[in-house]
Design an enzyme around this catalytic site. Structure first.
Site, PDB file in Angstrom:
ATOM      1  CD  GLU A  18      43.366  34.085  52.966  1.00 51.39           C
ATOM      2  OE1 GLU A  18      42.270  34.675  53.036  1.00 51.39           O
ATOM      3  OE2 GLU A  18      43.879  33.988  53.561  1.00 51.39           O
TER       4      GLU A  18
ATOM      5  CE1 TYR B  96      45.255  35.470  60.287  1.00 53.49           C
ATOM      6  CE2 TYR B  96      44.520  33.812  58.124  1.00 53.49           C
ATOM      7  CZ  TYR B  96      45.276  34.536  59.010  1.00 53.49           C
ATOM      8  OH  TYR B  96      46.443  36.087  58.311  1.00 53.49           O
TER       9      TYR B  96
ATOM     10  CD1 TRP C   3      46.277  39.313  58.990  1.00 54.46           C
ATOM     11  CD2 TRP C   3      47.571  39.658  57.497  1.00 54.46           C
ATOM     12  NE1 TRP C   3      45.823  40.350  58.551  1.00 54.46           N
ATOM     13  CE2 TRP C   3      46.810  40.484  57.068  1.00 54.46           C
ATOM     14  CE3 TRP C   3      48.419  39.848  56.226  1.00 54.46           C
ATOM     15  CZ2 TRP C   3      46.211  41.493  56.121  1.00 54.46           C
ATOM     16  CZ3 TRP C   3      47.982  40.239  54.959  1.00 54.46           C
ATOM     17  CH2 TRP C   3      46.690  41.150  54.993  1.00 54.46           C
TER      18      TRP C   3
ATOM     19  CG  ASN D  64      47.625  32.919  53.924  1.00 52.10           C
ATOM     20  OD1 ASN D  64      48.438  32.583  53.335  1.00 52.10           O
ATOM     21  ND2 ASN D  64      46.447  33.592  53.664  1.00 52.10           N
TER      22      ASN D  64
ATOM     23  CG  HIS E 216      45.694  40.478  49.829  1.00 55.34           C
ATOM     24  ND1 HIS E 216      46.741  39.735  50.323  1.00 55.34           N
ATOM     25  CD2 HIS E 216      44.438  40.089  50.376  1.00 55.34           C
ATOM     26  CE1 HIS E 216      46.577  38.945  51.475  1.00 55.34           C
ATOM     27  NE2 HIS E 216      44.803  39.567  51.744  1.00 55.34           N
TER      28      HIS E 216
ATOM     29  CD  GLU F 284      47.306  36.525  54.888  1.00 57.56           C
ATOM     30  OE1 GLU F 284      45.518  36.476  55.417  1.00 57.56           O
ATOM     31  OE2 GLU F 284      47.472  37.457  53.994  1.00 57.56           O
TER      32      GLU F 284
ATOM     33  NE  ARG G  17      51.697  36.636  50.898  1.00 59.45           N
ATOM     34  CZ  ARG G  17      49.810  36.019  51.491  1.00 59.45           C
ATOM     35  NH1 ARG G  17      49.615  36.794  53.065  1.00 59.45           N
ATOM     36  NH2 ARG G  17      49.449  36.452  50.873  1.00 59.45           N
TER      37      ARG G  17
ATOM     38  CD  GLN H 253      43.305  43.945  54.524  1.00 63.62           C
ATOM     39  OE1 GLN H 253      44.341  42.302  53.720  1.00 63.62           O
ATOM     40  NE2 GLN H 253      43.434  43.139  55.835  1.00 63.62           N
TER      41      GLN H 253
END
Ligand code: NCW
Length: 486
Positions: free
Chosen positions: A183, A314, A439, A312, A138, A392, A95, A38
């Site tokens: 993930e 969201y 994140w 993580n 990742h 995250e 991280r 990314q």
């Protein structure tokens, strides 16, 4: 598409309702996270070869605008400035992930130039007083290994362990915290069943196989790294959700929530912490042959004790076996990844709650983080003596640069504070959460969304590669400095 009116982020948590500052425990670590593909760019430099994301981004229609990570944030060349920026923000830990294709092009022998990049990055971090937190995977499998079956092929698990040992050979003297996978739900079901992420397969059977082999690779790696050095802090990062029935009095809704919890959370948590797949999940996915892939000893291998569990978070979900009749549904976004990423959750519908949405069209639900941390701690982490970290949490918004060059992003600041408040709420309830990573450190390549979604506390101008700390970044720096939410 009609835009929903955005209500303010209103939460029940104490951070938003009190004027008293709330302090974080002295040992609590504040950080930010990124991932190799990314941000790094330099996709064809110093011997790196294609990962599945390089290949997938060339598939017509796979990625918005056909964008790719060839240049991304050019972090490969700018890492020194980026580390200096982290230091200015006051980050205590960072991280990042290593790219398998950079370290071992085509999954072959170690590439000295590739591993050297991470060695220099780690030195830079240590020099800035920032603790490196390394994630080995990742989502960027070498394409050459995908061509041999990818994660649906059992051999990939042992190759992953070998790659981890190669990275440890080079960095083990300076990196103390190691995460195997980020993930795995995404790198199995979203990638091999939903087809939304690389390699873009749409097979429930391959998704189930990939999930098991990722878990096996995790277990093999934990054992191998533990043998190398018992002092390492070893763990995994899972994306977890809080799935609730839209109507808790309806059996269909309760079962929908059970299925999502099973195929998102427990399918990973149970083998890791309990050494078994949940019975109901085995039944749900029986037709896709999960048990065909399990060999004697696998579950013992997968359930090696771990020191850290990265959560993580969201958003959570309200689910039902009936489509929502909520008045907002007529306007609700339809572009989110569909439930087809779950092997056996056909006929499960999300019920929007009318909460504020991020640019990913994810509902903002800070209290879900408190609830999740309490639940995961009680059921899994505490009994195993495993420490919990939020590895995250963050939000994408359509940021606008002001005339003076600043980036006022009040919704991201509010999101950050509300979720840090939820972490404090969990701590107040006795959960020993040890740290939080926002994140992301900077805007970056958001996978199938290309560069369209900006999660960063630092803005990246992709034309010039200029970094600008957003107002949320300044707010985070203040929280870190005060070690308190006010
Ligand atoms: S897409 C995703 N993300 C974002 C990504 O940038 C990062 O690399 C990931 O670790 C931000 O954090 C993670 N996660 C995918 C969640 C997909 C959920 C889909 C549910 C469909 C039913």
């Amino acid at each position: 598409m009609t835009m929903l009116q955005q209500p303010p982020i209103v939460t029940e948590n104490k951070a938003m309702t009190t004027t008293d500052a709330r302090s974080f425990p002295p040992e609590f670590l504040f950080g930010a996270a990124t991932a190799a593909y990314q941000i790094e760019g330099a996709a064809h430099e110093d011997g790196r070869t294609d990962s599945i994301w390089d290949a997938f981004s060339r598939v017509p229609g796979a990625v918005l605008g056909a964008e790719n990570g060839d240049v991304a944030c050019d972090h490969y060349h700018r890492y020194r400035d980026d580390v200096a920026m982290m230091k200015d923000l006051g980050l205590q830990t960072y991280r990042f992930s290593t790219s398998w294709s950079r370290v071992q092009p085509d999954g072959g022998p170690v590439n000295p130039k590739g591993i050297d990049f991470y060695s220099r990055l780690v030195d830079e971090l240590l020099g800035a007083g920032i603790k490196p937190w390394l994630t080995l995977y990742h989502w960027d499998l070498p394409q050459a290994l995908e061509e041999k079956g990818g994660w649906a092929n059992r051999d990939t698990a042992a190759l992953f362990r070998d790659y981890a040992l190669n990275v440890h050979d080079a960095l083990g003297d300076r990196v103390g915290v190691w995460t195997t996978l980020n993930e795995p739900w995404c790198s199995s079901f979203l990638s091999y069943t939903g087809g939304v992420h690389a390699p873009g397969r749409q097979s429930p059977r391959d998704g189930v196989a990939a999930a098991h082999h990722l878990l096996l690779g995790h277990g093999l790696t934990i054992e191998a790294l533990r043998d190398r050095d018992p002092k390492l802090e070893l763990g995994i990062t899972l994306n977890l959700t809080v799935a609730k029935p839209a109507d808790p009095t309806r059996a269909g809704d309760v079962d929908a929530a059970r299925r999502i919890d099973g195929q998102f959370n427990r399918v990973f948590l149970d083998p890791i912490f309990r050494g078994s797949y949940p019975e109901d999940v085995l039944q749900d996915v029986a037709q896709f042959g999960l048990t065909d892939f399990i060999q004697a000893g696998d579950l013992a291998q997968i359930s090696q004790p771990i020191d850290t569990l990265g959560v993580n978070y969201y958003h959570g979900e309200l689910v039902s076996d009936r489509p929502a009749e909520h008045p907002l549904l007529a306007q609700a976004p339809t572009s989110r990844p569909t439930r087809s990423a779950f092997p056996a959750a056909d006929g499960v519908f999300n019920h929007p709650q009318g909460l504020p949405l991020t640019a990913m069209e994810w509902e903002v639900q800070p209290d879900g983080l408190r609830e999740l941390l309490v639940h995961v701690n009680t059921e899994y982490a505490a009994p195993a003596g495993t420490s919990l970290y939020v590895t995250e949490n963050g939000a994408a918004f359509d940021d606008v640069v002001a005339a003076d060059g600043s980036v006022p992003d009040p919704r991201r600041t509010e999101f950050l504070k509300a979720h840090l408040g939820a972490v404090l709420d969990a701590i107040d309830e006795g959960v020993g959460v040890k740290g939080y990573f926002y994140w992301s450190l900077m805007d970056n390549y958001e996978w199938a969304w290309g560069y369209d979604k900006r999660f960063g506390i630092v803005r990246v101008d992709y034309e010039t590669q200029k970094r600008t700390v957003k107002d949320s970044g300044l707010a985070y720096a203040e929280i870190i400095r005060d070690r308190a939410l006010s």
